[in-house]
Design a protein around this motif. Structure first.
Motif, mmCIF file in Angstrom:
data_model
loop_
_atom_site.group_PDB
_atom_site.id
_atom_site.type_symbol
_atom_site.label_atom_id
_atom_site.label_comp_id
_atom_site.label_asym_id
_atom_site.label_seq_id
_atom_site.Cartn_x
_atom_site.Cartn_y
_atom_site.Cartn_z
ATOM 1 N N ALA A 85 0.862 -1.186 0.000
ATOM 2 C CA ALA A 85 0.000 0.000 0.000
ATOM 3 C C ALA A 85 0.894 1.231 0.000
ATOM 4 N N TYR A 86 0.460 2.271 -0.713
ATOM 5 C CA TYR A 86 1.306 3.460 -0.893
ATOM 6 C C TYR A 86 0.493 4.744 -0.719
ATOM 7 N N ILE A 87 0.986 5.608 0.149
ATOM 8 C CA ILE A 87 0.514 6.997 0.184
ATOM 9 C C ILE A 87 1.754 7.840 -0.075
ATOM 10 N N VAL A 88 2.036 8.061 -1.336
ATOM 11 C CA VAL A 88 3.259 8.739 -1.764
ATOM 12 C C VAL A 88 2.925 9.627 -2.967
ATOM 13 N N SER A 89 3.847 10.454 -3.381
ATOM 14 C CA SER A 89 3.814 11.239 -4.622
ATOM 15 C C SER A 89 3.145 12.590 -4.464
ATOM 16 N N CYS A 90 3.188 13.337 -5.569
ATOM 17 C CA CYS A 90 2.715 14.719 -5.577
ATOM 18 C C CYS A 90 1.200 14.833 -5.539
ATOM 19 N N VAL A 91 0.481 13.790 -5.931
ATOM 20 C CA VAL A 91 -0.959 13.960 -6.134
ATOM 21 C C VAL A 91 -1.761 13.838 -4.846
ATOM 22 N N ASN A 92 -1.395 12.945 -3.953
ATOM 23 C CA ASN A 92 -2.206 12.739 -2.745
ATOM 24 C C ASN A 92 -1.368 12.413 -1.523
ATOM 25 N N SER A 93 -0.309 13.201 -1.320
ATOM 26 C CA SER A 93 0.462 13.050 -0.086
ATOM 27 C C SER A 93 0.650 14.406 0.573
ATOM 28 N N ARG A 94 -0.388 15.227 0.473
ATOM 29 C CA ARG A 94 -0.364 16.529 1.142
ATOM 30 C C ARG A 94 -0.834 16.355 2.582
ATOM 31 N N ALA A 95 -0.757 17.435 3.359
ATOM 32 C CA ALA A 95 -1.083 17.345 4.784
ATOM 33 C C ALA A 95 -2.512 16.841 4.992
ATOM 34 N N LYS A 96 -3.450 17.333 4.183
ATOM 35 C CA LYS A 96 -4.845 16.876 4.315
ATOM 36 C C LYS A 96 -4.956 15.380 4.039
ATOM 37 N N ASP A 97 -4.227 14.896 3.050
ATOM 38 C CA ASP A 97 -4.262 13.467 2.708
ATOM 39 C C ASP A 97 -3.718 12.616 3.848
ATOM 40 N N LEU A 98 -2.591 13.052 4.400
ATOM 41 C CA LEU A 98 -1.979 12.291 5.498
ATOM 42 C C LEU A 98 -2.877 12.327 6.730
ATOM 43 N N ARG A 99 -3.563 13.456 6.947
ATOM 44 C CA ARG A 99 -4.492 13.545 8.079
ATOM 45 C C ARG A 99 -5.665 12.581 7.904
ATOM 46 N N GLU A 100 -6.201 12.521 6.690
ATOM 47 C CA GLU A 100 -7.329 11.608 6.446
ATOM 48 C C GLU A 100 -6.907 10.151 6.631
ATOM 49 N N ALA A 101 -5.696 9.801 6.214
ATOM 50 C CA ALA A 101 -5.199 8.446 6.433
ATOM 51 C C ALA A 101 -5.015 8.172 7.926
ATOM 52 N N ALA A 102 -4.438 9.143 8.626
ATOM 53 C CA ALA A 102 -4.228 8.977 10.069
ATOM 54 C C ALA A 102 -5.559 8.874 10.816
ATOM 55 N N ASP A 103 -6.568 9.597 10.360
ATOM 56 C CA ASP A 103 -7.884 9.536 11.014
ATOM 57 C C ASP A 103 -8.498 8.142 10.898
ATOM 58 N N VAL A 104 -8.215 7.436 9.803
ATOM 59 C CA VAL A 104 -8.686 6.047 9.681
ATOM 60 C C VAL A 104 -8.057 5.191 10.771
ATOM 61 N N ILE A 105 -6.764 5.391 10.995
ATOM 62 C CA ILE A 105 -6.064 4.624 12.046
ATOM 63 C C ILE A 105 -6.630 4.984 13.408
ATOM 64 N N ARG A 106 -6.842 6.263 13.653
ATOM 65 C CA ARG A 106 -7.386 6.690 14.953
ATOM 66 C C ARG A 106 -8.763 6.082 15.206
ATOM 67 N N ALA A 107 -9.620 6.100 14.168
ATOM 68 C CA ALA A 107 -10.964 5.548 14.334
ATOM 69 C C ALA A 107 -10.901 4.047 14.599
ATOM 70 N N ALA A 108 -10.022 3.356 13.892
ATOM 71 C CA ALA A 108 -9.875 1.920 14.121
ATOM 72 C C ALA A 108 -9.352 1.639 15.520
ATOM 73 N N GLN A 109 -8.448 2.497 15.995
ATOM 74 C CA GLN A 109 -7.897 2.304 17.338
ATOM 75 C C GLN A 109 -8.950 2.552 18.411
ATOM 76 N N ARG A 110 -9.813 3.531 18.192
ATOM 77 C CA ARG A 110 -10.899 3.784 19.149
ATOM 78 C C ARG A 110 -11.866 2.608 19.194
ATOM 79 N N ALA A 111 -12.087 1.990 18.041
ATOM 80 C CA ALA A 111 -13.000 0.848 17.997
ATOM 81 C C ALA A 111 -12.398 -0.375 18.674
ATOM 82 N N ARG A 112 -11.057 -0.485 18.682
ATOM 83 C CA ARG A 112 -10.377 -1.637 19.299
ATOM 84 C C ARG A 112 -9.253 -1.129 20.200
#
Length: 517
Positions: free
Chosen positions: A158-185
């Motif tokens: 899996a890759y979150i890299v490159s100029c198209v979708n690795s901006r701060a908003k993109d990284l925040r949205e990816a991190a929010d998925v991890i946070r939500a999963a962690q809250r659930a478990r």
């Protein structure tokens, strides 16, 4: 763009869906202007992702007009630089204030003319859109995530890299998925699934600093993401983490062409950063909701996306170039075997793999050995000097690397004929001395004759092509010399003749400079 995006749907989903919905050259070689009431609610980061991928869609450019959202985004960036004691050379408060003053004083300068004429109008109802995934191995194939999730497509990388979708908003949205999963478990650390390697790189060093300051970067690292330096990497087939034979990857990048991110025997899907993060921790392509619950959602049919196209009742047809004389040194006629490549959307990665792009010392013989490597490894063995190559629609789409043209020249080919071609590729081709002409009737005739389910990727037709470049004619003959096809081609004008005779635009410019010295 009409309406507003539902929660969980982002700019990446917009452009992935557009590439799939309008996949038949609707935007080829056009400049796409994004307008409508749906634009106002799109943050700049989503606009950047959409505009970035218009290249893969087939367009020459994608643009959004300056509006209040744009101005506020620049004002916020200028303040952040200045508050950090690192004022930016161009994105400064005075510069942004001057921009705002200009927009407010002369709004007509920053919006389309009221009588602007468009070749066509496409529309998309944003409210009907759901998350979409591109692929595998083509941006012209887009599937609603809900449909793809039912297939439980297992991933290896899996890759979150490159100029198209690795901006701060993109990284925040990816991190929010991890946070939500962690809250659930809360009792189980959330990590990348067993057997999945996950790679993250910021779009720039500034983005990386922002993500570190917000804590998003550490959330991704704690979840098992392997960090790469900002800049080009796996997206162009360079560095570590490339796909290997038989592997499946999901990426938030802009291209999933076969062989682009590693082995041509691997498969690549494209999706938003949130979907990539969810897939990384579950081990198969899935939604953030599934990743959070820890179990697949109940299957639900994806709603139909509402979209359409409006074209003018009468289309203008540019006049054909008048027949003219050939300049001294220009070869007016070409004859060679006809080699047919029946594929559409044969991209520059297929013609010249990205992993070779930065090898500046590669020789012409080496280029000949790797031309079309990601499309058909047999091509370099089958092609001969002076062959005439004929290909399908949207030939040369993708990045503008000139090696895609020079590698074809290195194989001894001087002319490519196709159903349609990327204008960027055509410009690169003639600049390097390669002619690219379009002839839909010829390609249709060849498809009817040679394109079958069992046809090879490279068809050695057994026909000879006789091409009159200045007169604009082509005649095909069989082994007995009998004519089997005759048709028209675009004529080669004086400007292109001069560049071809000079051996490319660079030599043409040198000659002009020397003459005027």
């Amino acid at each position: 763009l009409r309406g507003a995006l539902p929660p969980g749907v982002v700019g990446k989903d917009v452009i992935v869906a557009l590439c799939g919905l309008f996949s038949r050259d609707e935007v080829l070689n056009h400049a796409v202007e994004f307008a409508g009431d749906g634009v106002a609610a799109l943050p700049v980061e989503d606009r950047l992702a959409i505009a970035n991928m218009t290249t893969e869609w087939g367009a020459l450019a994608g643009l959004f007009a300056v509006d209040e959202t744009t101005l506020r985004w620049y004002e916020a960036r200028a303040r952040r630089f200045e508050d950090a004691g690192q004022p930016h050379a161009t994105v400064s408060s005075p510069a942004v204030a001057a921009l705002r003053a200009s927009v407010e004083a002369e709004p007509a300068r920053w919006t389309p003319d009221s009588d602007a004429v468009y070749a066509k109008r496409l529309w998309l109802d944003l409210g009907s859109l759901t998350p979409h995934v591109s692929g595998p191995d083509s941006v012209k194939e887009a599937t609603p995530l809900a449909v793809l999730e039912e297939r439980a497509v297992a991933i290896n990388k899996a890759y979150i890299v490159s100029c198209v979708n690795s901006r701060a908003k993109d990284l925040r949205e990816a991190a929010d998925v991890i946070r939500a999963a962690q809250r659930a478990r809360p009792d189980t650390p959330v990590k990348a699934a067993a057997g999945v390697s996950w790679y993250v790189a910021a779009a720039s060093s500034q983005v990386m600093a922002d993500a570190q300051a917000s804590g998003d970067w550490q959330v991704l690292v704690d979840a098992g993401a392997k960090t790469l330096p900002p800049g080009c990497g796996p997206c162009i087939g360079l560095g570590v983490g490339l796909l290997e034979d038989g592997e499946v990857g999901i990426s938030a990048t802009n291209r999933n062409y076969k062989g682009r991110m590693g082995s041509k025997r691997a498969h690549t899907y494209l999706a938003s950063p949130a979907v990539v993060a969810a897939s990384a921790i579950r081990g198969y392509i899935c939604s953030p909701a599934t990743a959070t619950r820890g179990a697949p959602a109940t299957a639900a049919a994806a709603p139909d996306v509402r979209f359409g196209i409006e074209e003018p009742a009468q289309k203008s047809t540019p006049p054909a170039a008048a027949a003219g004389d050939a300049i001294r040194g220009f070869t007016t006629e070409l004859r060679g075997r006809l080699i047919f490549l029946p594929a559409d959307n044969l991209n520059t990665d297929g013609i010249y793999p990205g992993k070779y792009t930065y090898q500046d010392d590669i020789t012409r013989e080496q280029m000949k050995a790797i031309v079309m490597e990601n499309y058909d490894p047999e091509f370099c063995r089958l092609v001969q000097a002076d062959d005439v190559v004929v290909a399908g629609a949207n030939f040369g789409t993708g990045s503008s690397r000139e090696q895609a043209a020079t590698a074809i020249l290195a194989a001894g080919v001087r002319l490519v004929i196709c159903e349609s071609a990327s204008e960027t590729f055509k410009r690169n081709a003639v600049n390097n001395g390669l002619l690219v002409l379009e002839s839909p009737p010829l390609v249709r005739w060849l498809r009817a004759k040679y394109q079958t389910p069992s046809a090879p990727a490279t068809v050695v037709s057994g026909l000879d092509a006789h091409v009159a470049l200045v007169a604009g004619r082509i005649r095909l003959t069989d082994a007995a010399g009998a004519a089997v096809y005759e048709g028209e081609l675009p004529r080669i004008g004086r400007a292109a003749q001069e560049i071809i005779v000079a051996g490319g635009l660079e030599n043409w410019v040198r000659a002009r400079m020397a003459a005027s010295a």
